[in-house]
Structures are given as C-alpha cells and as structure tokens.
Scaffold this motif. Structure first.
Motif, PDB file in Angstrom:
ATOM      1  N   ALA A   1       0.817  -1.216   0.000  1.00 20.62           N
ATOM      2  CA  ALA A   1       0.000   0.000   0.000  1.00 20.62           C
ATOM      3  C   ALA A   1       0.849   1.263   0.000  1.00 20.62           C
ATOM      4  O   ALA A   1       0.356   2.344   0.322  1.00 20.62           O
ATOM      5  N   ILE A   2       2.124   1.164  -0.396  1.00 20.60           N
ATOM      6  CA  ILE A   2       3.008   2.325  -0.295  1.00 20.60           C
ATOM      7  C   ILE A   2       2.564   3.452  -1.224  1.00 20.60           C
ATOM      8  O   ILE A   2       2.710   4.637  -0.893  1.00 20.60           O
ATOM      9  N   SER A   3       1.992   3.124  -2.383  1.00 17.31           N
ATOM     10  CA  SER A   3       1.587   4.179  -3.314  1.00 17.31           C
ATOM     11  C   SER A   3       0.360   4.938  -2.817  1.00 17.31           C
ATOM     12  O   SER A   3       0.096   6.044  -3.293  1.00 17.31           O
ATOM     13  N   LEU A   4      -0.379   4.390  -1.884  1.00 15.41           N
ATOM     14  CA  LEU A   4      -1.496   5.104  -1.275  1.00 15.41           C
ATOM     15  C   LEU A   4      -1.064   5.743   0.047  1.00 15.41           C
ATOM     16  O   LEU A   4      -0.966   6.961   0.157  1.00 15.41           O
ATOM     17  N   ALA A   5      -0.801   4.926   1.041  1.00 12.62           N
ATOM     18  CA  ALA A   5      -0.529   5.445   2.388  1.00 12.62           C
ATOM     19  C   ALA A   5       0.825   6.133   2.482  1.00 12.62           C
ATOM     20  O   ALA A   5       0.946   7.204   3.093  1.00 12.62           O
ATOM     21  N   GLY A   6       1.852   5.526   1.878  1.00  8.21           N
ATOM     22  CA  GLY A   6       3.170   6.150   1.924  1.00  8.21           C
ATOM     23  C   GLY A   6       3.222   7.436   1.144  1.00  8.21           C
ATOM     24  O   GLY A   6       3.754   8.444   1.615  1.00  8.21           O
ATOM     25  N   ALA A   7       2.670   7.415  -0.073  1.00 10.08           N
ATOM     26  CA  ALA A   7       2.718   8.606  -0.916  1.00 10.08           C
ATOM     27  C   ALA A   7       1.914   9.745  -0.330  1.00 10.08           C
ATOM     28  O   ALA A   7       2.246  10.919  -0.528  1.00 10.08           O
ATOM     29  N   PHE A   8       0.849   9.441   0.405  1.00  8.14           N
ATOM     30  CA  PHE A   8       0.087  10.502   1.045  1.00  8.14           C
ATOM     31  C   PHE A   8       0.765  10.972   2.326  1.00  8.14           C
ATOM     32  O   PHE A   8       0.948  12.165   2.543  1.00  8.14           O
ATOM     33  N   GLY A   9       1.140  10.023   3.198  1.00  3.38           N
ATOM     34  CA  GLY A   9       1.560  10.388   4.538  1.00  3.38           C
ATOM     35  C   GLY A   9       2.986  10.887   4.666  1.00  3.38           C
ATOM     36  O   GLY A   9       3.234  11.889   5.355  1.00  3.38           O
ATOM     37  N   LEU A  10       3.936  10.221   4.029  1.00  4.89           N
ATOM     38  CA  LEU A  10       5.346  10.557   4.252  1.00  4.89           C
ATOM     39  C   LEU A  10       5.686  11.991   3.846  1.00  4.89           C
ATOM     40  O   LEU A  10       6.380  12.700   4.609  1.00  4.89           O
ATOM     41  N   PRO A  11       5.253  12.492   2.667  1.00  7.72           N
ATOM     42  CA  PRO A  11       5.585  13.880   2.330  1.00  7.72           C
ATOM     43  C   PRO A  11       4.955  14.909   3.258  1.00  7.72           C
ATOM     44  O   PRO A  11       5.422  16.050   3.315  1.00  7.72           O
ATOM     45  N   ARG A  12       3.914  14.522   3.999  1.00  7.11           N
ATOM     46  CA  ARG A  12       3.264  15.440   4.939  1.00  7.11           C
ATOM     47  C   ARG A  12       3.887  15.386   6.322  1.00  7.11           C
ATOM     48  O   ARG A  12       3.401  16.033   7.246  1.00  7.11           O
ATOM     49  N   GLY A  13       4.910  14.589   6.492  1.00  9.13           N
ATOM     50  CA  GLY A  13       5.528  14.479   7.804  1.00  9.13           C
ATOM     51  C   GLY A  13       4.852  13.484   8.710  1.00  9.13           C
ATOM     52  O   GLY A  13       5.118  13.461   9.918  1.00  9.13           O
ATOM     53  N   CYS A  14       3.959  12.644   8.173  1.00  9.91           N
ATOM     54  CA  CYS A  14       3.351  11.574   8.960  1.00  9.91           C
ATOM     55  C   CYS A  14       4.260  10.350   8.920  1.00  9.91           C
ATOM     56  O   CYS A  14       4.927  10.078   7.913  1.00  9.91           O
ATOM     57  N   ALA A  15       4.275   9.572   9.977  1.00  7.06           N
ATOM     58  CA  ALA A  15       4.845   8.230   9.928  1.00  7.06           C
ATOM     59  C   ALA A  15       3.784   7.294   9.356  1.00  7.06           C
ATOM     60  O   ALA A  15       2.582   7.573   9.417  1.00  7.06           O
ATOM     61  N   VAL A  16       4.230   6.173   8.787  1.00  8.53           N
ATOM     62  CA  VAL A  16       3.307   5.232   8.167  1.00  8.53           C
ATOM     63  C   VAL A  16       3.597   3.831   8.680  1.00  8.53           C
ATOM     64  O   VAL A  16       4.737   3.356   8.604  1.00  8.53           O
ATOM     65  N   ALA A  17       2.571   3.177   9.219  1.00  8.76           N
ATOM     66  CA  ALA A  17       2.677   1.809   9.715  1.00  8.76           C
ATOM     67  C   ALA A  17       1.957   0.873   8.750  1.00  8.76           C
ATOM     68  O   ALA A  17       0.823   1.137   8.353  1.00  8.76           O
ATOM     69  N   TYR A  18       2.624  -0.210   8.385  1.00 10.55           N
ATOM     70  CA  TYR A  18       2.103  -1.157   7.398  1.00 10.55           C
ATOM     71  C   TYR A  18       1.946  -2.545   8.021  1.00 10.55           C
ATOM     72  O   TYR A  18       2.693  -2.921   8.927  1.00 10.55           O
ATOM     73  N   THR A  19       1.021  -3.330   7.473  1.00 12.94           N
ATOM     74  CA  THR A  19       0.958  -4.757   7.740  1.00 12.94           C
ATOM     75  C   THR A  19       0.665  -5.479   6.439  1.00 12.94           C
ATOM     76  O   THR A  19      -0.067  -4.962   5.586  1.00 12.94           O
ATOM     77  N   ASP A  20       1.260  -6.672   6.290  1.00 12.62           N
ATOM     78  CA  ASP A  20       0.894  -7.491   5.124  1.00 12.62           C
ATOM     79  C   ASP A  20      -0.370  -8.301   5.395  1.00 12.62           C
ATOM     80  O   ASP A  20      -0.821  -9.069   4.563  1.00 12.62           O
TER      81      ASP A  20
END
Length: 611
Positions: free
Chosen positions: A158-177
């Motif tokens: 989900a990096i293209s959704l959650a990572g692409a939205f959150g990381l540039p805004r200064g959010c941390a992103v937690a993932y699970t498979d």
C-alpha cells in the motif's frame, strides 16, 4: 478518546517485554507481546529513501534493475525491488497518466524503517509489521497513517497510497501485510523468507512463513493460502496491531517526543482493495479508540446478510462471464477479443452451459445473450462486465477462487481443494524445479496470489475445448453445495463480516463505478447503506469512469476510457487529515464528475477535484 492510566514504558518496548509496574487492561492492549522476534531497524538516506528506495518517479516507472548477484540479492536490493513492484502493481505511472504532474508525487523522503514479525494469539503464521519514520516527522501534527496491503501483496503493497500521502506530509506510516504476502516457502529445499527478505532454511532463521507440515514434493507454499489461519478474518486485528506497533516504534524514532499515544497522536487508517476491507474490519473492532478516521478505497468488505461475498461472485463470474462476454456489446471491451474474435474457449463455455441445460438457446449468439441476462439478474452491469473482461481474459477469477478456497478451508500445502497446487514454473508455463535465482526474487516480485514471479497455478485443467470447466464446477460447489466442505467454507466466509464502528469515527469510502473485480453493488454500497441505517454518517464517492486497477490505465484501451481512482483516495485522505489534525469541519464533499482522458494526457480539469 479513551485515556491511559499509565503509559507503557519505553525501556520495555525496546526489550520487547512488559513493564514491571502493574498494568491496567488498557496498557496490556498497548503492549508489544504480540511480536514474535526482534525489530530490525534500517536507515534510508542519500541514494535511498522511504518512498521510492531512491528510484524517484522515473525509476519507479522504468524497468526493474537486475540484482548484482541473481542468486543472492542483498536486503537493500530486495527492498528496492519490492517497493518498485508494489508501485507498479497499483499506480498508473504511464506517460499520459499524470502521476507526479496532475496528482500525487514521489519526493525524496529520508528516514528509518522498523520491521518485525507480529502474531495474533491464535494464529499459526505471523504477519509483517513495518513503520516508516521520516526524518521530517511533523512533531506538531503527530500523525500516523496505518495501512494494510492490497490484494495479497507483501508489506509494501500500500506504499503508493498510504506512503505517498503520509510521508511527504511528515506523517509516519505503519504497514501490515495482514497475513498474506510473498514470503513463499519452497518445500523442495525447505527454505522461506527471513525478516530482511533474503532466503533462509527452516530452523536457521525466523521465517515469514513456514508450513506446519509438508512433503518435499508439495510444491510452493503461500502464506495466505496455506497457513491454516483463514487470515482474511483477522485483517482488522492485524491493522490494529500495526497501529500499536507504530506508536511504540515512534517512541524509538523520536525519543524526545515520547510517549506517543492515541491521545496525542492522530491515527488514520487507509487501504485499498483487500486493504480497504482490512481497515473497515479494523474500524468495527476498534473498541479502544485507536483510530481517528478511516479511508477505504474499492474495499473488499463483507457483511452478514447484505451484499455478496467475493468467493460467491468470483466463482459465478468464472463460470458465466466467458460466455456472456462473447456478446457483441463487448466487442470493444479491453482484452475481450483476439484479432477481432472472442477466445475459442469462451465460445466453448457457451456450448458447455447449453449442454448442462443452464442455457436453453440454440445458437451461440442467443446463448451469449442468455448468459448475459443471467449475470444482469445477479447484479452485474454492462460497465462492470466490460472491465471484468480483463479479469476473465487473465483467468484471474479461477486463480482467486482456487487460492481463497484453500484459505477458507484451512488447507495445508499439497492439500488444496479441487486438485490445485502451486509450483515453480518454467518459461513455457510448465512445472519445474525452482532455481536459486527464481526463489531469491519471489519476495520482491510476487503479488501473493500465483500465478506470477515464476510460480504457477497447476491442476484443474483437462484436454477438452473448455479445459477449466470441471475445476470451476468443483470450486462453485463449495459455495452452492451442502456437504461438510461447503459448510466449512461458508463458516469461514461468515467470519469475515465487518462489525459496526463507533458512531463518532469518520469513515470515507471511495470506489470506482466501473470496478469489475470488486463491484460496488456487492461491497461498498451495502456497507455504506448499512452504516447509514445504523445512524452513522459515512462519506461515499462512487467515482464515475473509475475501475479497479489504476495500473491498467497505462494500456491505451483502459486509459482512454477510464480515470484513475488514486487521486480521489488522496483527496479523501487530505480532507480527513485536515479534520483530525487541524480540526477543520468535514464537509459533505460533492461527488466529483471526472472525464476520461481519451488519447491525450490526463489534465486536472478531467479529474474535477477542487484544489
């Protein structure tokens, strides 16, 4: 938000043990006793980063770079390839698609990653959890995006959704498979995938997945299908564990700002496809109030007594669509014709259904119309069927049904229903013995549901003109039958049902009106209607001209007729972010009215999104 009586101590998090002080039930829920091994920490700066592994948009859109040593790629090479393949599998990175120009972007985001194996108390196999902590974390906003992989993909799915939205805004992103992923186990060599992505023998390292029992000739074992856990029923719990893992790792990443708690850190859950279903499951299980908002794109969500289960409509589609799609109205549907004609085995399906007495018409044209009328009566529309032609052409309905049947029946490797199995595959599509280079790339390249990445789905074929019919009848009988196997499968599907979220939780569902894989009529619409009937106020965008696979828009036939769904997910996330972080009111947000780009490059006007 509920409060803590006492916060879990940072020293205990570092040691992965409980605090010595007496704990309240709330503290126990926030402990990390669900981790089944150490946390691996890696830095990603310079020619590497969190969002694209240093590839940037141009690199992500390009071809994968070969490993320096094909048989033994490094963890860094595997991670870079896994991120690239996750982007390519989800986002439209084609030259006309507008990614990075009209919407989205792939800036350099340096930071650290924290990854571990987590396990639910009653699960046989672990799920991966991963936190991406950007160096430019916004310490004032204190935002955590938690997400689950789409489909059955690995942890970066989900990096293209959650990572692409959150990381540039200064959010941390937690993932699970979410208990799926591409940590394939090769029974011939007894090897699986270690925490760093490299291959390792069972017993020599903690593995992403190791079957409980197997024969050396059982083929390739896949976690989603062979864990014995019915992992789909636990996707919501996986998301909530990932959120707790994320909070604890934020304490490590930014100790001067610790503690990070649900009281002082805004947590937004976001996912698409199966990941969308996972975050909606999590919403209904979030009794402790970890989540501040939820955004689900094209969710595979199941309800008790409403809509239709994926297994039901997938097995129906596998049987009936080949014939229905030979109708002339689908002559221009992408991938529905070969040299202007329907595939021969689609025509043979009409004959098979007629021979069984399911179709009464005497001519092939009339049989196609009759099969189409049957699907219409079951809730399928022509727009949805048109995009579902690609799923049918790729034989994906059968692949999904075979894998999910194994998961629902909790089958071990070598015991899949209806005679199916997974094995390494040669260039001719025949089973073979996997070589080291093939095995080494499974974790980075595979999508989690074979066929793909040199692993094939075998069995369930005969030499007739309609070679998949018998196996599809077997798979369908697991849904329509009444024997013990069918009862067990239905019980597993019943366990997937989403629960009602708390009334105060903002939920936004975004779905493409033309989705041919997870139709809105079977999933999002029943879910949203149910929430509203129960007094909830979800936002719902049924986006015109959008279908399931943004990545398909790089194909001219798809790109000309459809719009990407990702920008609407970003827009919904942006509104939720401003609501929970900045306190802005959450408006009703009118439905966008986008226009397909045709043969030209996508424009912002075509998306009809307010700036």
């Amino acid at each position: 938000m509920p409060t803590f009586a006492r916060y879990l101590c940072t020293a205990a998090v570092a040691a992965l043990t409980a605090c010595s002080a007496p704990s309240t039930p709330r503290e126990e829920a926030m402990s990390l006793d669900f981790l089944s091994g150490p946390v691996r920490v890696t830095d990603h700066r310079g020619d590497d980063d969190l969002l694209s592994a240093g590839l940037g948009l141009k690199g992500l859109a390009g071809a994968p770079t070969p490993f320096a040593e094909a048989d033994a790629p490094t963890p860094a090479e595997l991670r870079r390839r896994a991120i690239l393949m996750s982007w390519k599998g989800i986002a439209d990175l084609g030259p006309l698609g507008g990614y990075g120009r009209v919407y989205g972007g792939v800036p350099d985001v340096p930071g650290r990653e924290y990854t571990a194996f987590a396990r639910l108390p009653d699960a046989h196999a672990p799920h991966r959890v991963l936190l991406q902590a950007p160096d430019a974390f916004d310490k004032q906003a204190r935002c955590l995006i938690v997400t689950a992989s789409s489909g059955s993909r690995g942890v970066y799915g989900a990096i293209s959704l959650a990572g692409a939205f959150g990381l540039p805004r200064g959010c941390a992103v937690a993932y699970t498979d979410k208990g799926t992923g591409s940590g394939y186990f090769d029974t011939a060599t007894g090897t699986g995938v270690a925490l760093d992505g490299t291959r390792a023998r069972a017993g020599e390292a903690a593995l992403e997945f190791e079957p409980r029992a197997y024969d050396a000739d059982a083929g390739v074992a896949v976690k989603h299908m062979h864990s014995g856990d019915n992992p789909e029923a636990d996707w919501g719990r996986d998301v909530l564990q990932a959120a707790r893992f994320g909070l604890a790792m934020l304490d490590r990443a930014y100790p001067d700002q610790a503690p990070f708690t649900p009281e002082n850190t805004r947590i937004i859950a976001a996912g698409l496809s199966n990941g969308g279903g996972a975050v909606l499951q999590a919403a209904g299980l979030d009794h402790d109030g970890l989540l501040d908002a939820v955004m689900a794109m094209e969710p595979n969500v199941h309800l008790s007594g409403r809509g239709r289960a994926l297994y039901d409509y997938a097995t129906e589609a596998a049987l009936w669509m080949p014939c229905a799609l030979t109708d002339a109205r689908f002559d221009d549907a992408p991938l529905a014709r070969t040299e202007g004609k329907p595939p021969a085995h689609w025509l043979a399906r009409c004959a098979s259904l007629h021979a069984q007495g399911r179709l009464r018409a005497g001519t092939q044209t009339e049989q196609a119309a009759e099969a189409l009328a049957h699907l219409h009566a079951q809730g399928w529309t022509d727009a949805v069927l048109s995009t579902a032609a690609s799923t049918t052409a790729f034989d994906a309905w059968r692949s999904v049904a075979a894998g999910y049947a194994s998961a629902y029946l909790r089958r071990e490797v070598g015991q899949m229903p209806c005679g199916f199995r997974y094995d390494a595959m040669d260039m001719r599509g025949q089973p073979t013995t996997a070589n080291p280079a093939l095995r080494a790339a499974w974790w980075s390249d595979a999508s989690g549901i074979p066929p793909g990445a040199g692993v094939g789905l075998f069995g369930g074929l005969d030499a007739s003109a309609d070679p998949t019919l018998d196996s599809l009848e077997c798979l369908r009988a697991l849904w329509s039958g009444s024997d013990d196997e069918a009862v067990r499968l239905h019980a597993s599907v019943d366990a997937l049902a989403a629960q009602l979220p708390r009334a105060s939780l903002p939920i936004w569902v975004v779905h493409g009106a033309d989705d041919g894989l997870i139709p809105t009529a079977f999933t999002s619409e029943p879910y949203v209607d149910w929430l509203r009937a129960e007094g909830r106020t979800p936002r719902y965008w049924k986006v015109p001209h959008a279908q399931h696979f943004d990545a398909f828009l790089a194909l001219p036939e798809f790109g000309a007729a459809h719009v990407p769904l990702m920008p609407y997910g970003y827009a919904a996330l942006d509104a939720l972010y401003r609501h929970v972080v900045a306190g802005e009111a959450l408006s009703d947000a009118p439905m966008p009215k986008p226009s397909p780009r045709g043969t030209e490059a996508l424009t912002s006007q075509a998306l009809d999104l307010s700036p």
